[in-house]
Design an enzyme around this catalytic site. Sequence first.
Site, PDB file in Angstrom:
ATOM      1  CE  LYS A  39      -2.418   1.624   3.836  1.00 41.77           C
ATOM      2  NZ  LYS A  39      -2.079   2.960   3.298  1.00 41.77           N
ATOM      3  CG  LEU A  67      -3.113   8.788  -3.285  1.00 46.75           C
ATOM      4  CD1 LEU A  67      -2.268   8.775  -4.423  1.00 46.75           C
ATOM      5  CD2 LEU A  67      -1.618   9.019  -2.438  1.00 46.75           C
ATOM      6  CE  LYS A  68      -7.623   6.847   4.553  1.00 45.81           C
ATOM      7  NZ  LYS A  68      -6.217   6.329   4.767  1.00 45.81           N
ATOM      8  CG  PHE A  70     -13.046  14.116   1.495  1.00 47.10           C
ATOM      9  CD1 PHE A  70     -14.546  13.641   0.722  1.00 47.10           C
ATOM     10  CD2 PHE A  70     -13.355  15.543   1.949  1.00 47.10           C
ATOM     11  CE1 PHE A  70     -15.556  14.324   1.985  1.00 47.10           C
ATOM     12  CE2 PHE A  70     -14.315  16.085   2.448  1.00 47.10           C
ATOM     13  CZ  PHE A  70     -15.777  15.869   3.010  1.00 47.10           C
ATOM     14  CD  GLU A  74     -14.997  16.876 -13.679  1.00 51.13           C
ATOM     15  OE1 GLU A  74     -16.307  16.379 -13.793  1.00 51.13           O
ATOM     16  OE2 GLU A  74     -14.221  17.421 -15.267  1.00 51.13           O
ATOM     17  CB  THR A  75     -11.548  17.765  -8.224  1.00 50.26           C
ATOM     18  OG1 THR A  75     -12.218  19.358  -8.949  1.00 50.26           O
ATOM     19  CG2 THR A  75     -10.105  18.069  -7.681  1.00 50.26           C
ATOM     20  NE  ARG A 180      -1.453  -1.317  16.124  1.00 51.84           N
ATOM     21  CZ  ARG A 180      -1.498  -0.899  14.341  1.00 51.84           C
ATOM     22  NH1 ARG A 180      -1.756  -1.653  13.579  1.00 51.84           N
ATOM     23  NH2 ARG A 180      -1.689   0.514  13.867  1.00 51.84           N
ATOM     24  CD  GLN A 191      -4.942   2.228  12.756  1.00 55.90           C
ATOM     25  OE1 GLN A 191      -6.349   2.522  13.177  1.00 55.90           O
ATOM     26  NE2 GLN A 191      -4.259   2.095  11.665  1.00 55.90           N
TER      27      GLN A 191
HETATM   28  O1  C5P Z   1       0.579   0.530  11.290  1.00 53.79           O
HETATM   29  P1  C5P Z   1      -1.053   0.893  10.683  1.00 53.79           P
HETATM   30  O2  C5P Z   1      -0.850  -1.111  10.929  1.00 53.79           O
HETATM   31  O3  C5P Z   1      -1.605   1.159  12.477  1.00 53.79           O
HETATM   32  O4  C5P Z   1      -1.158   0.664   9.169  1.00 53.79           O
HETATM   33  C1  C5P Z   1      -2.557   1.114   8.342  1.00 53.79           C
HETATM   34  C2  C5P Z   1      -2.399   2.177   7.681  1.00 53.79           C
HETATM   35  O5  C5P Z   1      -3.761   1.418   7.141  1.00 53.79           O
HETATM   36  C3  C5P Z   1      -2.105   2.978   7.462  1.00 53.79           C
HETATM   37  O6  C5P Z   1      -1.289   3.280   6.539  1.00 53.79           O
HETATM   38  C4  C5P Z   1      -3.105   4.146   7.291  1.00 53.79           C
HETATM   39  O7  C5P Z   1      -3.207   5.084   6.875  1.00 53.79           O
HETATM   40  C5  C5P Z   1      -3.941   3.083   7.004  1.00 53.79           C
HETATM   41  N1  C5P Z   1      -5.977   3.185   6.930  1.00 53.79           N
HETATM   42  C6  C5P Z   1      -6.295   3.641   8.037  1.00 53.79           C
HETATM   43  N2  C5P Z   1      -7.852   3.425   8.425  1.00 53.79           N
HETATM   44  C7  C5P Z   1      -8.360   3.503   7.540  1.00 53.79           C
HETATM   45  C8  C5P Z   1      -7.793   3.617   5.977  1.00 53.79           C
HETATM   46  C9  C5P Z   1      -6.450   3.377   5.571  1.00 53.79           C
HETATM   47  O8  C5P Z   1      -5.174   2.264   9.082  1.00 53.79           O
HETATM   48  N3  C5P Z   1      -9.440   2.897   7.642  1.00 53.79           N
END
Ligand code: C5P
Length: 236
Positions: A39, A67-68, A70, A74-75, A180, A191
């Site tokens: 990713k 890159l989510k 938002f 159009e953009t 985790r 998280q």
């Molecule tokens: O290091 P970790 O395992 O927490 O990384 C999680 C990855 O997933 C990060 O790159 C984060 O940007 C991405 N992510 C997230 N939650 C979301 C979407 C993407 O943690 N809802």
Amino acid sequence: MKTDTIPLNERIIVALDVAGDRQAREVVKKCEGHCRYFKVGLQLFMANWFHTVDWIVDRGHKVMLDLKFFDIPETVKLAVEQVNSRGVSMATIHGNDPIIRAAVEAATSMKLLAVTVLTSFGEDDMREMGMTQSVEDLVYYRARRALDLGCDGVVSSGLEAGRLRRGLGGKLLIVTPGIRPGANVEDGDDQKRVVTAGRAIGDGADYVVVGRPITQAADPAAVIASMQEEIAARSE
Ligand code: C5P
């Protein structure tokens, strides 16, 4: 339930949350004998645009471009068009209706995933914002909308994966960050909605996104192997 099978070496998407191309290549080289999905998110993309993406794709691996997007529809449409033809397998957008419609129309060569509710966002954050519904209900509502609008899948935490799979069927791709080992949130972890890799896949997720537990491990290959063992046991 889903009928297509995803190879074990594609179930874990390693999040390359590193400062630049050199560090990203180091992580890829440590992981690539074991997994082949990576990713690229905001940090790395800001550092060198498509450079690492192209390198990973040329090496025969898969890329999730996170890159989510938002912005006005159009953009977003124009941004998605920039990703077409780069060899990216999945890309993320934020899940609101006009954005999803525009992105779906523009995407010709990748799967689109709508972000439902970030995994760093918990019930306490919902209350603080004055929202009365549960995170799970909001994730479910957004996922159903995304599917109806033609999105290929969603990003959700593993806590919601089971309900999404049962309620929305096998067509929806579910990609789950917030992984985790032991489902432990250590002090200082950003998280909040976390589960183990095995639980996420066992409950119906297709892919898990794992960053720090792999990239900051003394032995990334050992962490990958142990997660793959859990996944294999839960996805039979
Ligand atoms: O290091 P970790 O395992 O927490 O990384 C999680 C990855 O997933 C990060 O790159 C984060 O940007 C991405 N992510 C997230 N939650 C979301 C979407 C993407 O943690 N809802």
